[in-house]
Design a protein around this motif. Structure first.
Motif, PDB file in Angstrom:
ATOM      1  N   GLU A  74       0.825  -1.205   0.000  1.00  0.00           N
ATOM      2  CA  GLU A  74       0.000   0.000   0.000  1.00  0.00           C
ATOM      3  C   GLU A  74       0.862   1.259   0.000  1.00  0.00           C
ATOM      4  OE1 GLU A  74      -3.535   2.118   2.688  1.00  0.00           O
ATOM      5  OE2 GLU A  74      -2.639   0.195   3.297  1.00  0.00           O
ATOM      6  N   GLU A  75       1.914   1.263   0.816  1.00  0.00           N
ATOM      7  CA  GLU A  75       2.811   2.418   0.849  1.00  0.00           C
ATOM      8  C   GLU A  75       3.489   2.618  -0.494  1.00  0.00           C
ATOM      9  OE1 GLU A  75       4.163   2.409   5.571  1.00  0.00           O
ATOM     10  OE2 GLU A  75       5.365   1.355   4.065  1.00  0.00           O
ATOM     11  N   ASN A  82       1.011   4.156  -2.981  1.00  0.00           N
ATOM     12  CA  ASN A  82       0.735   5.551  -2.645  1.00  0.00           C
ATOM     13  C   ASN A  82       1.900   6.464  -3.026  1.00  0.00           C
ATOM     14  OD1 ASN A  82      -1.792   4.916  -1.602  1.00  0.00           O
ATOM     15  ND2 ASN A  82      -1.025   4.672   0.489  1.00  0.00           N
ATOM     16  N   GLN A  86       1.952   6.704  -6.966  1.00  0.00           N
ATOM     17  CA  GLN A  86       0.830   7.488  -7.473  1.00  0.00           C
ATOM     18  C   GLN A  86       0.939   8.959  -7.077  1.00  0.00           C
ATOM     19  OE1 GLN A  86      -2.671   5.498  -6.019  1.00  0.00           O
ATOM     20  NE2 GLN A  86      -2.429   3.732  -7.391  1.00  0.00           N
TER      21      GLN A  86
END
Length: 366
Positions: free
Chosen positions: A74-75, A78, A81
């Motif tokens: 997830e990190e 993020n 993006q």
């Protein structure tokens, strides 16, 4: 002479803005043109809740250009993006995926790294399979690999096409050196141009009639301009060396000594122009033209090593910046002793002495 120097320093302390602006301009331009090319952090994550092995991170972190850091999936997504990083690596059962939003040079470096690691992993698996067929355990195969690395059957040497005279270009030092030598011309010329103001205000006439000797008057102006110009470059180098952690290849102290003949030549150039122009307006119009021309010919904006035109290379010999860059690169990138840099040092001193003599002669005749 001491009283003249003290008066000039007090005048400088009342109006130091030109000096401060030139220092800031140099820091900004050098940073964006090369000083910001430091180490890049690249996140790497495994799909799901798996963790990246420490051995893989050790294989990736073998150079100073990129630093790979383990994060969660997830990190990683993020950061990519949000354009916080150039790219990220996502590991799965089938291999690796590179996630990025914009193509950049770091993507190519990551691809090369991963290609090398995958090739080494495939080679290891092949050796383990061959060893198993011959009754060798994994531990025995590893011991054989270590033995081969320590005692190879033959040595392989690598040499560049140009041999010992290979060209090395460091974009960070190129930007720092180039813009430092360029912007100090404006600082020194502004300080030397104060002679026009002294002449217009009648200060020079009063000094001539005073017990102060002419050589003391000229020496005070030269020392004042030299010291502030030298301090400006030293401050810039200190910021990049200790704040930005730029690598000077162990020659930081040598660069401070190498600056002396260059700053002297620029003081002499400014004195030469002061002795032959008629007004401060002409002087202010001439300085940008000359400084930009010398910077372009001397390799302040781009390395002379990439210039192929014999005509432009011949013209670079008239620019003090070209000799200054040669000395600074010599004591840092190429780690040369000063004995091998006597030619550019001598040329800067020669330029300084000739222009200084012509400038003082022109001022006396005027």
């Amino acid at each position: 002479m001491g009283g003249l120097l003290l008066a000039k320093m007090q005048r400088f302390l009342r109006k130091p803005w030109t000096f401060i602006i030139m220092v800031l301009f140099t820091l900004v331009f050098a940073y964006f043109m090369g000083g910001n090319n430091g180490t890049q952090t690249i996140p790497i994550a495994a799909e799901g809740e798996n963790e990246i092995s420490s051995s893989l991170l050790e294989q990736l972190n073998t150079s100073d250009e990129l630093v790979f850091q383990s994060v969660t999936e997830e990190e990683l997504r993020n950061q990519v993006q949000g354009n916080e990083v150039d790219a990220g690596i996502l590991q799965n059962n089938k291999g690796y995926r590179i996630l990025y939003t914009v193509e950049s040079p770091n993507v190519t470096l990551i691809e090369q790294k991963l290609t090398q690691i995958v090739a080494e992993q495939n080679e290891r698996q092949h050796l383990l399979g061959t060893g198993e067929e011959n009754g060798l355990s994994e531990k025995q195969v590893d011991q054989l690999l270590i033995q081969v690395e320590e005692e190879p059957l033959f040595q392989i040497g690598m040499e560049t096409f140009h041999g010992g005279e290979s060209v090395v270009i460091d974009s960070r030092l190129q930007g720092i050196f180039g813009f430092s030598l360029f912007f100090v011309i404006y600082t020194i010329s502004t300080l030397v141009a104060e002679l026009f103001e002294e002449r217009q205000m009648g200060i020079r006439d009063r000094l001539i009639l005073s017990p102060v000797r002419k050589w003391e008057m000229y020496s005070a102006n030269l020392i004042y301009s030299f010291v502030l110009g030298y301090v400006q470059i030293v401050l810039i180098f200190l910021v990049f060396r200790f704040a930005a952690k730029v690598d000077f290849y162990g020659g930081f102290g040598e660069t401070l000594v190498a600056l002396i003949p260059y700053v002297f030549s620029i003081v002499a150039l400014s004195m030469f122009l002061t002795g032959f122009v008629k007004s401060i307006r002409q002087f202010n119009a001439l300085i940008p033209l000359i400084s930009v021309s010398l910077a372009m010919l001397g390799g302040a904006y781009w390395p002379l090593e990439i210039v192929s035109s014999p005509f432009l290379l011949a013209l670079s010999n008239i620019s003090p910046i070209s000799y200054g860059m040669e000395i600074l690169k010599g004591v840092t990138i190429y780690q040369l002793p000063f004995s091998e840099l006597l030619f550019p040092i001598s040329m800067l001193l020669l330029i300084g002495v000739v222009l200084m003599g012509l400038g003082i002669n022109g001022m006396e005749r005027r």
